[in-house]
Design a protein around this motif. Structure first.
Motif, PDB file in Angstrom:
ATOM      1  N   ILE A  80      30.337  41.402  -9.845  1.00  0.00           N
ATOM      2  CA  ILE A  80      31.196  40.782  -8.846  1.00  0.00           C
ATOM      3  C   ILE A  80      32.581  40.587  -9.451  1.00  0.00           C
ATOM      4  O   ILE A  80      32.716  39.964 -10.507  1.00  0.00           O
ATOM      5  CB  ILE A  80      30.621  39.438  -8.373  1.00  0.00           C
ATOM      6  CG1 ILE A  80      29.250  39.666  -7.737  1.00  0.00           C
ATOM      7  CG2 ILE A  80      31.569  38.738  -7.404  1.00  0.00           C
ATOM      8  CD1 ILE A  80      28.437  38.419  -7.533  1.00  0.00           C
ATOM      9  N   ARG A 114      39.554  34.059  -6.938  1.00  0.00           N
ATOM     10  CA  ARG A 114      39.703  35.312  -6.202  1.00  0.00           C
ATOM     11  C   ARG A 114      38.421  36.120  -6.391  1.00  0.00           C
ATOM     12  O   ARG A 114      37.977  36.337  -7.520  1.00  0.00           O
ATOM     13  CB  ARG A 114      40.886  36.110  -6.729  1.00  0.00           C
ATOM     14  CG  ARG A 114      41.071  37.467  -6.043  1.00  0.00           C
ATOM     15  CD  ARG A 114      42.126  38.325  -6.719  1.00  0.00           C
ATOM     16  NE  ARG A 114      43.376  37.616  -6.914  1.00  0.00           N
ATOM     17  CZ  ARG A 114      44.427  37.683  -6.080  1.00  0.00           C
ATOM     18  NH1 ARG A 114      44.366  38.434  -5.019  1.00  0.00           N
ATOM     19  NH2 ARG A 114      45.520  37.014  -6.336  1.00  0.00           N
ATOM     20  N   THR A 115      37.841  36.561  -5.258  1.00  0.00           N
ATOM     21  CA  THR A 115      36.643  37.396  -5.322  1.00  0.00           C
ATOM     22  C   THR A 115      36.884  38.694  -4.569  1.00  0.00           C
ATOM     23  O   THR A 115      37.628  38.720  -3.588  1.00  0.00           O
ATOM     24  CB  THR A 115      35.422  36.678  -4.709  1.00  0.00           C
ATOM     25  OG1 THR A 115      35.667  36.430  -3.329  1.00  0.00           O
ATOM     26  CG2 THR A 115      35.129  35.375  -5.429  1.00  0.00           C
ATOM     27  N   ASN A 116      36.243  39.753  -5.024  1.00  0.00           N
ATOM     28  CA  ASN A 116      36.397  41.047  -4.364  1.00  0.00           C
ATOM     29  C   ASN A 116      35.284  41.314  -3.360  1.00  0.00           C
ATOM     30  O   ASN A 116      35.228  42.381  -2.764  1.00  0.00           O
ATOM     31  CB  ASN A 116      36.470  42.179  -5.385  1.00  0.00           C
ATOM     32  CG  ASN A 116      35.151  42.428  -6.087  1.00  0.00           C
ATOM     33  OD1 ASN A 116      34.213  41.630  -5.998  1.00  0.00           O
ATOM     34  ND2 ASN A 116      35.073  43.536  -6.804  1.00  0.00           N
ATOM     35  N   ARG A 117      34.416  40.337  -3.182  1.00  0.00           N
ATOM     36  CA  ARG A 117      33.332  40.437  -2.202  1.00  0.00           C
ATOM     37  C   ARG A 117      32.816  39.041  -1.905  1.00  0.00           C
ATOM     38  O   ARG A 117      33.096  38.106  -2.641  1.00  0.00           O
ATOM     39  CB  ARG A 117      32.211  41.333  -2.712  1.00  0.00           C
ATOM     40  CG  ARG A 117      31.574  40.816  -3.986  1.00  0.00           C
ATOM     41  CD  ARG A 117      30.589  41.759  -4.581  1.00  0.00           C
ATOM     42  NE  ARG A 117      29.306  41.617  -3.914  1.00  0.00           N
ATOM     43  CZ  ARG A 117      28.196  42.186  -4.346  1.00  0.00           C
ATOM     44  NH1 ARG A 117      28.212  42.941  -5.414  1.00  0.00           N
ATOM     45  NH2 ARG A 117      27.073  41.998  -3.704  1.00  0.00           N
ATOM     46  N   ALA A 118      32.075  38.913  -0.824  1.00  0.00           N
ATOM     47  CA  ALA A 118      31.460  37.628  -0.506  1.00  0.00           C
ATOM     48  C   ALA A 118      30.535  37.246  -1.661  1.00  0.00           C
ATOM     49  O   ALA A 118      29.869  38.111  -2.256  1.00  0.00           O
ATOM     50  CB  ALA A 118      30.694  37.720   0.801  1.00  0.00           C
ATOM     51  N   THR A 119      30.523  35.976  -1.999  1.00  0.00           N
ATOM     52  CA  THR A 119      29.760  35.540  -3.160  1.00  0.00           C
ATOM     53  C   THR A 119      29.285  34.110  -2.987  1.00  0.00           C
ATOM     54  O   THR A 119      29.832  33.350  -2.190  1.00  0.00           O
ATOM     55  CB  THR A 119      30.619  35.657  -4.440  1.00  0.00           C
ATOM     56  OG1 THR A 119      29.827  35.363  -5.569  1.00  0.00           O
ATOM     57  CG2 THR A 119      31.806  34.718  -4.411  1.00  0.00           C
ATOM     58  N   LYS A 171      33.847  33.662   1.250  1.00  0.00           N
ATOM     59  CA  LYS A 171      34.208  34.994   1.733  1.00  0.00           C
ATOM     60  C   LYS A 171      35.080  35.685   0.692  1.00  0.00           C
ATOM     61  O   LYS A 171      35.624  35.054  -0.201  1.00  0.00           O
ATOM     62  CB  LYS A 171      34.958  34.890   3.057  1.00  0.00           C
ATOM     63  CG  LYS A 171      34.126  34.350   4.187  1.00  0.00           C
ATOM     64  CD  LYS A 171      34.941  34.268   5.452  1.00  0.00           C
ATOM     65  CE  LYS A 171      34.107  33.689   6.577  1.00  0.00           C
ATOM     66  NZ  LYS A 171      34.884  33.549   7.822  1.00  0.00           N
ATOM     67  N   THR A 172      35.237  36.975   0.840  1.00  0.00           N
ATOM     68  CA  THR A 172      36.132  37.753  -0.005  1.00  0.00           C
ATOM     69  C   THR A 172      37.548  37.211   0.105  1.00  0.00           C
ATOM     70  O   THR A 172      37.977  36.820   1.182  1.00  0.00           O
ATOM     71  CB  THR A 172      36.120  39.224   0.447  1.00  0.00           C
ATOM     72  OG1 THR A 172      34.784  39.704   0.406  1.00  0.00           O
ATOM     73  CG2 THR A 172      36.999  40.094  -0.438  1.00  0.00           C
ATOM     74  N   GLY A 173      38.275  37.188  -1.006  1.00  0.00           N
ATOM     75  CA  GLY A 173      39.671  36.777  -0.961  1.00  0.00           C
ATOM     76  C   GLY A 173      40.005  35.717  -1.986  1.00  0.00           C
ATOM     77  O   GLY A 173      39.284  35.525  -2.965  1.00  0.00           O
ATOM     78  N   ASN A 188      25.462  37.279  -6.119  1.00  0.00           N
ATOM     79  CA  ASN A 188      25.499  38.066  -4.883  1.00  0.00           C
ATOM     80  C   ASN A 188      24.668  37.435  -3.765  1.00  0.00           C
ATOM     81  O   ASN A 188      24.625  37.958  -2.661  1.00  0.00           O
ATOM     82  CB  ASN A 188      25.073  39.513  -5.127  1.00  0.00           C
ATOM     83  CG  ASN A 188      23.656  39.629  -5.622  1.00  0.00           C
ATOM     84  OD1 ASN A 188      23.052  38.656  -6.074  1.00  0.00           O
ATOM     85  ND2 ASN A 188      23.113  40.826  -5.567  1.00  0.00           N
TER      86      ASN A 188
END
Length: 145
Positions: free
Chosen positions: A3, A28-33, A61-63, A93
Motif C-alpha cells: 500500500i 496520503r494513500t494511493n488506495r483505500a485502506t 479513501k484514497t487521497g 488492505n
C-alpha cells in the motif's frame, strides 16, 4: 509494503513542535485502506490516535487526509515532556480491528498498557492474509517558551 502510504505533518517530515501547539498529520494513500496510528511520547506513553473516539472507522479513501482535520474534528495538542516522539501507522488492505488484541481494538485515546510499543510491529506483521505497509514520523517536542 503493497500500500502506498506517506506520513508527514503541516511542518514536513521532520517536524518540531513546542508543548501546547497543535499537531496536524498528513496521510496520503494511493488506495483505500484501513489505517491504525499510534503516538509514542518521550515518556514512553503510547496512545492509539487513529481510529479514535471522533472517527471510529479505520477506513480511509484514497487521497490526502489531515488528522485532525475537517473529517476528524478533534484537537491534537502536544504535551509534556519534551523530547523525541514517534508516530507509527499501519495501513492494511482491509479492516483488521477484530484480529487485534483487545487493548489495541479500543478507540479511547487513553494510554495503552506499558510495553505495548514493543509489540506493535509484531502484532501487525503477524496478521495473516492481508496487505500491510508501515510508516513512521519522528517529532521533536521542545519546551514551551
Amino acid at each position: 509494503g503493497p500500500i502506498g502510504i506517506e506520513l508527514s505533518s503541516r511542518r514536513g517530515r521532520t517536524p518540531r513542535y513546542t508543548i501546547g501547539e497543535q499537531l496536524h498529520l498528513l496521510v496520503r494513500t494511493n488506495r483505500a485502506t484501513a489505517l491504525y496510528c499510534f503516538y509514542l511520547q518521550a515518556n514512553r506513553q503510547l496512545t492509539k490516535i487513529f481510529p479514535n473516539p471522533h472517527h471510529t472507522d479505520a477506513f480511509l479513501k484514497t487521497g490526502v487526509h489531515e488528522i485532525p482535520g475537517a473529517l476528524f474534528p478533534f484537537n491534537f495538542v502536544i504535551s509534556a515532556p519534551p523530547g523525541i516522539e514517534l508516530i507509527k501507522c499501519f495501513a492494511a488492505n482491509r479492516d483488521v480491528t477484530a484480529a487485534l488484541p483487545a487493548h489495541l481494538q479500543r478507540n479511547t485515546l487513553a494510554p495503552l498498557p506499558a510495553g505495548t510499543e514493543w509489540e506493535l510491529a509484531s502484532v501487525f506483521r503477524g496478521l495473516r492474509h492481508i496487505g500491510l505497509s508501515e510508516v513512521r514520523l519522528v517529532v521533536t517536542v521542545e519546551p514551551a517558551k
